[in-house]
Design a protein around this motif. Sequence first.
Motif, PDB file in Angstrom:
ATOM      1  N   GLU A  14      -1.326 -11.046  15.901  1.00 11.52           N
ATOM      2  CA  GLU A  14      -0.752  -9.696  16.040  1.00 11.52           C
ATOM      3  C   GLU A  14      -1.159  -8.802  14.869  1.00 11.52           C
ATOM      4  O   GLU A  14      -1.483  -7.633  15.056  1.00 11.52           O
ATOM      5  N   HIS A  15      -1.144  -9.348  13.663  1.00 15.18           N
ATOM      6  CA  HIS A  15      -1.585  -8.570  12.490  1.00 15.18           C
ATOM      7  C   HIS A  15      -3.080  -8.238  12.609  1.00 15.18           C
ATOM      8  O   HIS A  15      -3.491  -7.116  12.325  1.00 15.18           O
ATOM      9  N   ILE A  16      -3.859  -9.214  13.020  1.00 16.38           N
ATOM     10  CA  ILE A  16      -5.302  -8.998  13.149  1.00 16.38           C
ATOM     11  C   ILE A  16      -5.579  -7.899  14.178  1.00 16.38           C
ATOM     12  O   ILE A  16      -6.406  -7.011  13.951  1.00 16.38           O
ATOM     13  N   LEU A  22      -7.264  -0.216  13.491  1.00 18.71           N
ATOM     14  CA  LEU A  22      -7.475   0.733  12.396  1.00 18.71           C
ATOM     15  C   LEU A  22      -8.903   0.639  11.855  1.00 18.71           C
ATOM     16  O   LEU A  22      -9.184   1.055  10.741  1.00 18.71           O
ATOM     17  N   ASP A  23      -9.805   0.072  12.673  1.00 12.71           N
ATOM     18  CA  ASP A  23     -11.217  -0.065  12.295  1.00 12.71           C
ATOM     19  C   ASP A  23     -11.388  -0.799  10.968  1.00 12.71           C
ATOM     20  O   ASP A  23     -12.209  -0.422  10.129  1.00 12.71           O
ATOM     21  N   ALA A 178       2.078   2.402  11.855  1.00 16.37           N
ATOM     22  CA  ALA A 178       2.383   3.105  10.603  1.00 16.37           C
ATOM     23  C   ALA A 178       2.375   2.183   9.389  1.00 16.37           C
ATOM     24  O   ALA A 178       1.797   2.526   8.347  1.00 16.37           O
ATOM     25  N   PHE A 179       2.995   1.021   9.473  1.00 15.78           N
ATOM     26  CA  PHE A 179       3.058   0.121   8.313  1.00 15.78           C
ATOM     27  C   PHE A 179       1.684  -0.455   7.987  1.00 15.78           C
ATOM     28  O   PHE A 179       1.327  -0.621   6.818  1.00 15.78           O
ATOM     29  N   HIS A 180       0.907  -0.752   9.012  1.00 10.02           N
ATOM     30  CA  HIS A 180      -0.440  -1.260   8.766  1.00 10.02           C
ATOM     31  C   HIS A 180      -1.313  -0.175   8.126  1.00 10.02           C
ATOM     32  O   HIS A 180      -2.101  -0.468   7.227  1.00 10.02           O
ATOM     33  N   LYS A 181      -1.164   1.071   8.575  1.00  8.70           N
ATOM     34  CA  LYS A 181      -1.890   2.189   7.941  1.00  8.70           C
ATOM     35  C   LYS A 181      -1.489   2.311   6.479  1.00  8.70           C
ATOM     36  O   LYS A 181      -2.326   2.541   5.604  1.00  8.70           O
ATOM     37  N   TYR A 182      -0.190   2.177   6.222  1.00  4.53           N
ATOM     38  CA  TYR A 182       0.327   2.272   4.853  1.00  4.53           C
ATOM     39  C   TYR A 182      -0.300   1.182   3.981  1.00  4.53           C
ATOM     40  O   TYR A 182      -0.766   1.442   2.866  1.00  4.53           O
ATOM     41  N   PHE A 183      -0.358  -0.044   4.508  1.00  4.36           N
ATOM     42  CA  PHE A 183      -0.941  -1.140   3.732  1.00  4.36           C
ATOM     43  C   PHE A 183      -2.449  -0.928   3.529  1.00  4.36           C
ATOM     44  O   PHE A 183      -2.968  -1.169   2.441  1.00  4.36           O
ATOM     45  N   VAL A 184      -3.142  -0.461   4.551  1.00  4.69           N
ATOM     46  CA  VAL A 184      -4.577  -0.174   4.425  1.00  4.69           C
ATOM     47  C   VAL A 184      -4.808   0.867   3.331  1.00  4.69           C
ATOM     48  O   VAL A 184      -5.749   0.764   2.541  1.00  4.69           O
ATOM     49  N   SER A 185      -3.912   1.853   3.237  1.00  4.45           N
ATOM     50  CA  SER A 185      -4.056   2.885   2.189  1.00  4.45           C
ATOM     51  C   SER A 185      -3.900   2.272   0.792  1.00  4.45           C
ATOM     52  O   SER A 185      -4.595   2.659  -0.151  1.00  4.45           O
TER      53      SER A 185
END
Length: 195
Positions: A14-16, A22-23, A178-185
């Motif tokens: 699921e995380h992957i 998010l490319d 949203a949380f995955h985008k936050y972590f990617v940032s």
Amino acid sequence: MKIGVLSLQGGVIEHIDHLKHLDTDAVEVKTLNDMKDIDGIILPGGESSTMGKLLRISGLLEPLKNKIIKGLPVWGTCAGMILLAKNIENDPVTHLAVMDITVRRNAFGSQLDSFKTDKFIKDVSGEPVPLVFIRAPFITSADREVKILCSIDDQIVAVRKGSMLATAFHPELTDNLAFHKYFVSICKQYRKREL
């Protein structure tokens, strides 16, 4: 951007999938070699004691701990949060022990007490974010330097300290990125520093 997901046990796929949306180059981390050149790592939900044992057996525990101490971004969800904690209530055995938090396992109750709610988390999104809790822990105390991102009924469920992020809930079990985008940032900031 290459982000690893610890793949010894628990909710990895699921995380992957979220990272791929998010490319991001998402890789499973099972060996020391898998940790080469990653810009961040997610510690998924699962069973924290089992994951801790497997980290030791695989020889990943100390190298991963050292990378995190040196600044590698890490995000622990549910059991992953327990792996990061310096203190676990009623348990003398800690695992990575890199984050100045104390956690309580299964703090919201059993599987039957699992629940979902929506919460506005200013640092993460301009919209309310869906939060899924499954046999979730919560944080009973946090060091002054740990920023509290979210609480539910006065219980701390999301924190950040530097490039370390911990959530008691499972953003990967929702369609919200949203949380995955936050972590990617967070990972992008780290990568800029490393280049």
